[in-house]
Write a protein that holds these residues in place. Structure first.
Motif, PDB file in Angstrom:
ATOM      1  N   UNK A 138     147.326 120.395  26.531  1.00 14.49           N
ATOM      2  CA  UNK A 138     148.666 121.003  26.550  1.00 14.49           C
ATOM      3  C   UNK A 138     149.096 121.299  27.975  1.00 14.49           C
ATOM      4  N   UNK A 139     149.007 120.320  28.835  1.00 14.66           N
ATOM      5  CA  UNK A 139     149.166 120.544  30.283  1.00 14.66           C
ATOM      6  C   UNK A 139     150.601 120.938  30.648  1.00 14.66           C
ATOM      7  N   UNK A 140     150.794 122.120  31.282  1.00 13.64           N
ATOM      8  CA  UNK A 140     152.151 122.572  31.614  1.00 13.64           C
ATOM      9  C   UNK A 140     152.819 121.717  32.695  1.00 13.64           C
ATOM     10  N   UNK A 141     152.024 120.931  33.422  1.00 17.81           N
ATOM     11  CA  UNK A 141     152.607 120.134  34.505  1.00 17.81           C
ATOM     12  C   UNK A 141     153.493 119.011  33.980  1.00 17.81           C
ATOM     13  N   UNK A 142     153.186 118.532  32.752  1.00 18.30           N
ATOM     14  CA  UNK A 142     153.934 117.388  32.212  1.00 18.30           C
ATOM     15  C   UNK A 142     155.415 117.727  32.070  1.00 18.30           C
ATOM     16  N   UNK A 143     155.711 118.877  31.453  1.00 17.07           N
ATOM     17  CA  UNK A 143     157.120 119.254  31.245  1.00 17.07           C
ATOM     18  C   UNK A 143     157.831 119.467  32.581  1.00 17.07           C
ATOM     19  N   UNK A 144     157.139 120.095  33.534  1.00 15.57           N
ATOM     20  CA  UNK A 144     157.763 120.368  34.837  1.00 15.57           C
ATOM     21  C   UNK A 144     158.069 119.062  35.567  1.00 15.57           C
TER      22      UNK A 144
END
Lengths: 344, 344
Positions: A138-144
């Protein structure tokens, strides 16, 4: 500085080299279309004339920074200690150097700082794209990165990449090979000294380890660490203190395997007679220890190079895709043997 | 984007964090003056609000790129193979990460391309300053960097630096220590497997080797290489083919020493009984071989860190100076012994 001045300078280089201004431009921008000899001559004359790109060229190149970014949310010591990262960065540079690209390498404390770095790089157009390592579940970097419209290639499994371009190796197949190897030697109790549990690669290897040990009817336990030699040694001591004592230990990197080897031998246990040791990310370290270490061999230099090629392709508009780079290969060395005692 | 919008955003973060806008600015720009807790909170809120520096901030930061540059005119493989470079880059990052600086790392084919990279970086204001490695005798980079007004710290001896800021280690004292060690063991014929003769460090070590072997009345010969394991092995074969055969070999890096050890042992010669081996740039490699290698130990991580601190100081207007970082220390290990045969 008006554009005309720039033309004169390019023209001046062209005149001295006896080639067209277009050829000079190709050569100075390191684009195909001129011979190596011409390119070398143009670079030499440009250096002699102390040619400097003018503002128009700067604006052009501001659209293309000719720099890729790599943020590492780990200790800087990782770069020194972990052969994986040396190999990976060396592989990245091997591709970038062919195209005169630079790598912006930034070590940060955590993911929050990593996200801030991406925002800053994006706002300032400092990089054309980024290589993202140590994927999380669920890596938060993807959405950013999506929101910023920042081209990126993720280093990790497609199940973690949420449709972003990624390059991966088949960790499940590799883990199966390692455990089938120790099971076939007669081991019945194995330990896994793993990396950080929030890292996606570790999560995938954990799951593969659980499934394979269940299938092969091995007693099994996982010890998580931060990948450092220190925690690798501590986890090895914890594993050896268990009852029944594991007769085989599989490590998530070679640095921890080497540290673990020293702990095992320090407790007057023999490798491989008492404990079989298997490392991941085979590096020269694994061939230099006594005994040499069985390892899941993985061309980390090639991996870094492949990831970089994919990012450069993505910059030219290639559609996002998941690319399987390889399956780490089990290389059996001196640290593998049947357990000395009968299975407990 | 007008400046007012920027103030509102900073104000918004300040309001949510319950701190002053100035404190937010300090925290976001990673300047001293706020506590770690406040900084962490500001970064978190900035991330939540998806704060992006506005154009005014960009222009401000264009004056300061918060990036240092390092160009390496060597093969990318150097990064993978040579512990010296990974240690050095790790040390650079350890200082930069504290200040949220990035490192622009670019591998190029030769000095001409390196000079072009400096021109480009200078014109585009991509870096605030550069770390210059592999100093040459009469190095052409010095004049170019001066003309560009590019802040730089040279890694190497002040005799090579022409008054530019430099950080160095005392190679002459280290070479003396190594040769006094082998002479005191009774060796009379020594070889030196050296790096590239056009590199200033190698030139200084060559001179120190010549002077010390003359003073100590040792028969001596130097074999130059490109620092690679391959040429280290070739040079070792050449040294062993000489008559009288050297009974001690001093290497310019640990990679070549390890490769040389394999060549020596492959010719059924014993280390240390038949050949004493001394490496430079002690790394974990030297402790992991059998036998372990005597080495001129040098904290390459600390060296990279010290060079970086000096460059950052130079950016704040510190006057140019030459700074002696250390003298490599001779660590005597298993590869040292008196020669088996009487001196010839």
């Amino acid at each position: 500085m008006p554009d005309a001045v720039h033309r004169v300078t390019i023209k001046e280089i062209a005149r001295r080299c006896g080639v067209s201004p277009g050829a000079v431009s190709y050569a100075l921008n390191n684009r195909p279309g001129v011979s190596e000899a011409t390119r070398a001559r143009v670079l030499q004359v440009a250096a002699e004339l102390e040619w400097v790109p003018n503002r128009a060229a700067r604006q052009l190149s501001a659209a293309r920074s000719e720099t890729l970014g790599l943020v590492l949310a780990r200790s800087a010591q990782t770069l020194v200690e972990e052969p994986y990262f040396m190999g990976f960065v060396g592989g990245v540079e091997s591709v970038l150097s062919e195209r005169s690209y630079a790598l912006a390498l930034q070590v940060v404390a955590d993911l929050d700082e990593e996200l801030l770095t991406y925002r800053k790089w994006s706002a300032e157009r400092r990089v054309d794209g980024v290589i993202v390592v140590d994927l999380r579940v669920g890596d938060p970097r993807i959405a950013v990165l999506r929101k910023l419209g920042m081209p990126a290639v993720l280093v990790g499994d497609p199940t973690l990449a949420d449709g972003m371009p990624c390059v991966w190796t088949d960790a499940t197949a590799a883990m199966n090979a390692a455990l089938e190897h120790v099971a076939s030697l007669g081991h019945r109790t194995v330990a896994r000294v793993a990396g950080r549990p929030d890292f996606g690669d570790v999560w995938i290897r954990d799951r593969a380890f659980d499934l394979a040990t269940h299938r092969l009817q091995l007693a099994a336990r996982i010890h998580h660490t931060d990948y450092s030699a220190h925690e690798g040694a501590t986890a090895t001591r914890a594993a050896l203190a268990e009852y029944p004592r594991p007769t085989a230990i599989v490590y998530d990197n070679d640095l921890m395997a080497v540290a673990g080897l020293a702990v095992i031998q320090g407790q007057n246990l023999r490798v491989p007679e008492d404990v079989t040791v298997v490392a991941w990310d085979d590096s020269p370290l694994c061939s230099i220890t006594r005994p040499t270490l069985t390892a899941l061999s993985h061309n980390t230099v090639g991996y870094g190079a492949e990831v970089t090629r994919h990012l450069l392709n993505a910059l030219t508009g290639a559609p996002p895709q998941a690319h399987l780079y390889s399956t780490p290969l089990l290389i059996i060395r001196e640290s593998s043997a049947p357990p000395a005692a009968p299975p407990r």
